[in-house]
Design a protein around this motif. Structure first.
Motif, PDB file in Angstrom:
ATOM      1  N   GLN A 529       0.850  -1.179   0.000  1.00  0.00           N
ATOM      2  CA  GLN A 529       0.000   0.000   0.000  1.00  0.00           C
ATOM      3  C   GLN A 529       0.889   1.233   0.000  1.00  0.00           C
ATOM      4  O   GLN A 529       1.670   1.445   0.941  1.00  0.00           O
ATOM      5  N   SER A 530       0.778   2.025  -1.049  1.00  0.00           N
ATOM      6  CA  SER A 530       1.601   3.220  -1.160  1.00  0.00           C
ATOM      7  C   SER A 530       1.375   4.155   0.020  1.00  0.00           C
ATOM      8  O   SER A 530       0.236   4.383   0.458  1.00  0.00           O
ATOM      9  N   LEU A 531       2.481   4.683   0.557  1.00  0.00           N
ATOM     10  CA  LEU A 531       2.487   5.631   1.684  1.00  0.00           C
ATOM     11  C   LEU A 531       2.077   5.001   3.002  1.00  0.00           C
ATOM     12  O   LEU A 531       1.909   5.711   3.996  1.00  0.00           O
ATOM     13  N   TYR A 532       1.908   3.670   3.028  1.00  0.00           N
ATOM     14  CA  TYR A 532       1.626   2.961   4.283  1.00  0.00           C
ATOM     15  C   TYR A 532       2.611   1.808   4.491  1.00  0.00           C
ATOM     16  O   TYR A 532       2.391   0.964   5.344  1.00  0.00           O
ATOM     17  N   PHE A 533       3.682   1.797   3.698  1.00  0.00           N
ATOM     18  CA  PHE A 533       4.667   0.731   3.832  1.00  0.00           C
ATOM     19  C   PHE A 533       5.592   0.967   5.026  1.00  0.00           C
ATOM     20  O   PHE A 533       5.873   0.057   5.794  1.00  0.00           O
TER      21      PHE A 533
END
Length: 629
Positions: A529-533
């Motif tokens: 998940q982009s920006l939640y890694f």
């Protein structure tokens, strides 16, 4: 005395043009035309409602205030409850120079054929008024030439000239030009210049106005919609909001938007840079049906197509929203169907947005996620400026007939105004998932706006992994975790011409990873998940706008994954070059940088081992046009 035919024609034309006189609108509401039900449909439940001497006053303040205002007071009179006056306290101070640029100069300084001008008048408390009689507008300013309030009234009818007046050519007789709605200008603390439009040909009186649609605005943390008004009105609250409503005929409104983009991505592979273009088009069309003042239906359909996408040779058709809204005993308000949900006050990271997947492109000017299938029950409490919502959801899972199933869930959400801010508590439930709890606080103090979100979770929306000697294996979450985002914004206005908004935001994500080696594996498994890694993120942004006809805006944003020290910077430019706020042109370019293999600069692993790698992205640029229809 004999009256010439030319003089009689002049008088008739003047009377006809006088019949076209219209009051100055604000955010779609026009004194003398808009009714109380239309205001309630467009702006939702007021903070306060009072009735005095047969007149009704609706006051919107704090979070319920429309964009661009700190407080708005609507006053309705007559048996049909038509808007008689509208008082606006701007959210940001404006100066006299901005008012004159928008509405016109003093009458003694205006040219002979000026469409409107003001007469200065003294007011108590060392204040003064700028009275635009032709526009039905009165502006109260203090001794430092700053605007206190704007009062909008029905425009007076044009005066009848005597028959023996000097003849005037028909081409010189025309109603005052219509200036753009000023809600956006007030929200920025600015005012665009007056737009000159062609004279309007006299026509018969228009039919009764349809429900007012609120002005569009850029997405922010406090908004539950991409474009205000598309998702329907905010639920009206309390019995008093319905007691004075008059029956109206069924109405059907049709509208939508056209969004055209042209993008190119630069990819570095095998020592060479290639360019991958795309030309996606998005069309939204909505039907808004009002059968009565207590029943409303809404449908939003979405069509998307990219002629350069070889994977999809046909247009994609989606159902964005489809809901029916009604009340029970004028106390409980029900909305059933697919509805748009945008929870959270942060701009990029919203951990309390429990009913939606994270926005994959939070810096875009449009949030393209569709609605959620649910039934929402709202119980407002006007005296406490609070609202309680009970939500039941249904979600279809699986991609084949064998594994397709329906998962049910729900949420409880309590909202309350606390001083100059708002506090929201949420609890969400879903089959095969543990309960999640969230708190969302936003508050304003002077030029600063603060917000914070905290989410307590006991599981993850995607699978969690860990590395062992044998490779990657799934793992369980070891106890409850707190996901936290917070931010602060400051808005500054310079010389009544420039507006600057500075924002800093951060995110703490204990569900993230501290090793970039997980990136290729998560991407291959579909769990990235982009920006939640990562575990820690930060954002810095500056937004600068200039008052003019085209309202040019420049936005510079930098996102950072603090764990693996990778960054992405983006520069946006937006303007309305056609002198119409419903049409906007936007260009952007974004560049990732940092260590190779980090989140913003990692090379995706193809799902098929026999396939070659798609390469490393080095930049993305695009040009888009948005038109509201």
């Amino acid at each position: 005395m004999t009256t010439s035919p030319l003089s009689l024609a002049t008088v008739a034309l003047t009377l006809l043009c006088g019949g076209l006189a219209r009051a100055e609108p604000w955010s779609g509401a026009t004194p003398g035309t808009t009714t109380l039900p239309q205001v309630l449909q467009s702006f939702g439940a007021p903070s306060q409602r009072t009735e005095r001497g047969g007149a009704v006053e609706l006051t919107y303040q704090r979070k319920s205030a429309p964009p661009g205002a700190r407080r708005v007071r609507f006053r309705f009179t007559g048996s049909e409850r038509v808007l008689n006056s509208l008082e606006v306290l701007p959210a940001r101070p404006m100066k006299r120079a901005a008012i004159e640029a928008l509405y016109g100069p003093a009458c003694d300084e205006a040219v002979a054929d000026a469409p409107a001008c003001f007469d200065p008048e003294p007011a108590p408390g060392r204040l003064s008024r700028l009275r635009y009689r032709a526009r039905g507008l009165t502006v109260l300013i203090d001794r430092t030439q700053r605007v206190r309030t704007l009062e909008f009234l029905p425009a007076p009818a044009a005066a009848l000239p005597p028959p023996e007046a000097a003849p005037v050519l028909a081409k010189e007789v025309a109603p005052a030009p219509v200036v753009p709605d000023t809600a956006l200008a007030l929200s920025q603390g600015l005012a665009p210049a007056v737009v000159e439009e062609a004279p309007v040909t006299p026509a018969p009186a228009p039919p009764p106005a349809a429900p007012v649609a609120a002005s569009p605005q850029a997405q922010d943390g406090a908004s539950d919609s991409v474009i205000r008004g598309w998702q329907g009105p905010v639920e009206e609250s309390g019995d008093s909001a319905w007691t004075q409503r008059m029956p109206t005929k069924p109405a059907l409104a049709l509208g939508g938007a056209l969004y055209q983009r042209a993008e190119v991505v630069g990819v570095r592979s095998d020592g060479a840079t290639s360019f991958e273009p795309s030309f996606p088009t998005l069309v939204d069309l909505y039907l808004d049906a009002t059968a009565s003042q207590r029943v409303r239906g809404y449908m939003l359909g979405r069509l998307g197509f990219d002629p350069l996408d070889t994977r999809h040779t046909r247009p994609d058709v989606l159902l964005g929203q489809l809901w029916l809204k009604f009340d029970v005993a004028r106390t409980l308000y029900v909305t059933a169907g697919r509805q748009e949900v945008r929870w959270g006050s942060s701009q990029v990271w919203r951990p309390t947005d429990f009913l939606q997947a994270p926005n994959p492109d939070p810096l875009s000017n449009l949030d393209l996620r569709t609605g959620v299938d649910m039934v929402k029950l709202s119980l407002p409490w006007e005296s406490m400026a609070a609202n309680l919502s009970l939500i039941g959801t249904a979600e279809m899972t699986g991609t084949t007939d064998e594994d397709r199933a329906v998962r049910y869930g729900g949420a409880v959400r309590a909202e309350m105004a606390v001083g100059p801010g708002e506090l929201i508590a949420t609890a969400a439930f879903r089959e095969q998932r543990r309960p999640r709890y969230g708190l969302d606080l936003s508050v304003g103090a002077g030029i600063f706006d603060f917000n914070a979100e905290v989410a307590l979770v006991r599981d993850s929306p995607t699978r969690l992994w860990q590395r062992t000697a044998e490779g990657f294996v799934e793992r369980e979450l070891d106890g409850p975790k707190l996901l936290t985002s917070a931010g602060v914004s400051a808005q500054l206005v310079f010389a009544d011409v420039y507006r600057a908004i500075l924002r800093v935001e951060g995110f703490s994500n204990p569900l993230g990873y501290d090793d970039r080696a997980y990136l290729p594996w998560l991407n291959a498994q579909g769990d990235y998940q982009s920006l939640y890694f990562g575990r820690y993120y930060a954002m810095g942004q500056i937004n600068i706008a200039r008052r003019s006809r085209t309202t040019p805006t420049v936005i510079f944003t930098t996102l950072a994954n603090l764990q693996d020290v990778s960054f992405m910077s983006r520069l946006d430019f937006q303007a309305s070059p056609f002198d119409v706020l419903e049409i906007a042109v936007r260009a952007f370019v974004e560049v990732p940088y940092g260590a190779k293999g980090s989140e913003f600069r990692f090379e995706q692993t193809p799902s098929d081992p026999a396939s070659s790698s798609p390469g490393l992205g080095v930049f993305r640029a695009g040009l888009s046009l948005f038109m509201r229809i």
